[in-house]
Design a protein around this motif. Sequence first.
Motif, PDB file in Angstrom:
ATOM      1  N   LEU A   1      -4.147   2.311   2.208  1.00 45.41           N
ATOM      2  CA  LEU A   1      -3.596   2.449   3.554  1.00 45.41           C
ATOM      3  C   LEU A   1      -4.637   2.160   4.627  1.00 45.41           C
ATOM      4  O   LEU A   1      -4.344   1.507   5.629  1.00 45.41           O
ATOM      5  CB  LEU A   1      -3.022   3.855   3.746  1.00 45.41           C
ATOM      6  CG  LEU A   1      -1.764   4.179   2.928  1.00 45.41           C
ATOM      7  CD1 LEU A   1      -1.297   5.593   3.228  1.00 45.41           C
ATOM      8  CD2 LEU A   1      -0.648   3.184   3.222  1.00 45.41           C
TER       9      LEU A   1
ATOM     10  N   PRO B   1      -4.306  -2.402   6.218  1.00 46.57           N
ATOM     11  CA  PRO B   1      -3.802  -1.951   4.914  1.00 46.57           C
ATOM     12  C   PRO B   1      -3.997  -3.020   3.840  1.00 46.57           C
ATOM     13  O   PRO B   1      -3.810  -4.211   4.080  1.00 46.57           O
ATOM     14  CB  PRO B   1      -2.320  -1.692   5.192  1.00 46.57           C
ATOM     15  CG  PRO B   1      -2.269  -1.366   6.652  1.00 46.57           C
ATOM     16  CD  PRO B   1      -3.312  -2.222   7.296  1.00 46.57           C
TER      17      PRO B   1
ATOM     18  N   PRO C   1       0.815  -1.207   0.000  1.00 48.89           N
ATOM     19  CA  PRO C   1       0.000   0.000   0.000  1.00 48.89           C
ATOM     20  C   PRO C   1       0.851   1.260   0.000  1.00 48.89           C
ATOM     21  O   PRO C   1       1.914   1.312   0.638  1.00 48.89           O
ATOM     22  CB  PRO C   1      -0.811  -0.106   1.299  1.00 48.89           C
ATOM     23  CG  PRO C   1      -0.287  -1.260   2.055  1.00 48.89           C
ATOM     24  CD  PRO C   1       0.619  -2.050   1.187  1.00 48.89           C
TER      25      PRO C   1
END
Length: 424
Positions: A61, A162, A48
């Motif tokens: 995220l 994430p 991410p």
Amino acid sequence: MIRPQHRIAALVAVAVLAAPAGVASASAGHADTRARWHGTWGAAPHRPVPGNDWDGPNWSLDGFAAQSLRQVVRISAGGSRVRIRLSNAYGTRPLRIAGATIAKSGTGAALRPGTLRTLRFGHRTTATVPAGAAAMSDPASLPVAPLESLTVTLYFAEPTGPATFHQDGLTTTYRAAGDHRSDTAPAAFAGETSHSRYFLSGIDVAGDPRARGTVVAFGDSITDGHGSTAGADDRYPDRLAERLAAASKRLGVVNAGISGNKLLTDSLCYGEKGLARFRRDVLAQPGVRTVIVFEGINDLGTGGFPDYFGCGASPKVTAQRLIAGHRALIQTAHARGITVVGATITPMKGFQGYDTPEKEKVRDDVNHWIRTSGAYDAVADLDRALADPDVPDALRPAFDSGDHLHPNDAGANALAAAIDLATL
């Protein structure tokens, strides 16, 4: 995407993983010995990263919680059964799938009535994918044709953390609060969209007795399609799949490009180096018989760049080092009986930071080796396919997306046309 120096500065650091995660698949799906499976679509996963002005926002995220995620893909080859592959390679916790469906696509987030199938994992409608691992669904009976679009909907009842994802998706991905995996109408997904892929790393097909396997297009942003029209399936591997379908060549095409990727150097923003991810993104594809290797322009172009806000520094490279990297990929593929097509590095004159006499000399030397060494089973001379006849180090203007490095739709078509189908 292969980005100019001033754009890279906009990125922020993300955590380092010591090694490519998810290489060994921890599959929740049961083995199916009654069919030969072939990859028909793919998106190479990476860690991410934050959104930015040129790729737009993404959800990687924060991940997802009590939400449905709907993703539309165009497959390359057909069959009577389908299955999906999910990646939690860069997750920080087990990924819990509360439910998943697949259907033929309608318009936007809509599904074609009568085509919805519930996906199961080891005969269950739920799945848990350990951090660093991958999962595969059980087969679902759904006859599909080459170049048809499918929609996969995942529901996450609890926070995912994430999300392992693919940033430069050039597509529209939808999410909605609550469980909408079985909604055929698009209304619930009208609110939030993204242009990235999340968790979904592949779709496979089986049931076509004349299927001949899978071709993997391995590369960076040019393979990934940056510069082509978003939402139009105009990446060069898409155009290659169209050529194969028109010629009744029953080969799937899987796109294993990652924008900004390098052959020799890991990046926190643009994926593990090609040498490291080759095993997961090429060798692990079901039914792979041929790989097109189109890597090296970022090693060359960013060579000597410092570490821009956590993406990783780029050491200078020589032609000898790049050639050694190509030889390593060839040896690895040949050990598995896979045909390897080498693609020459395309023009970069006029692209900020990439266009220097020293780097151009290395590009010429590597391309000469690809063309003449005989190390590759076949050569796709993509450099000459895109080059301006009057300025051979530059893109032909009709093929230039505007940044002098990434081809537009016409350029992507030219790349696909330069590949001899007989070599695949």
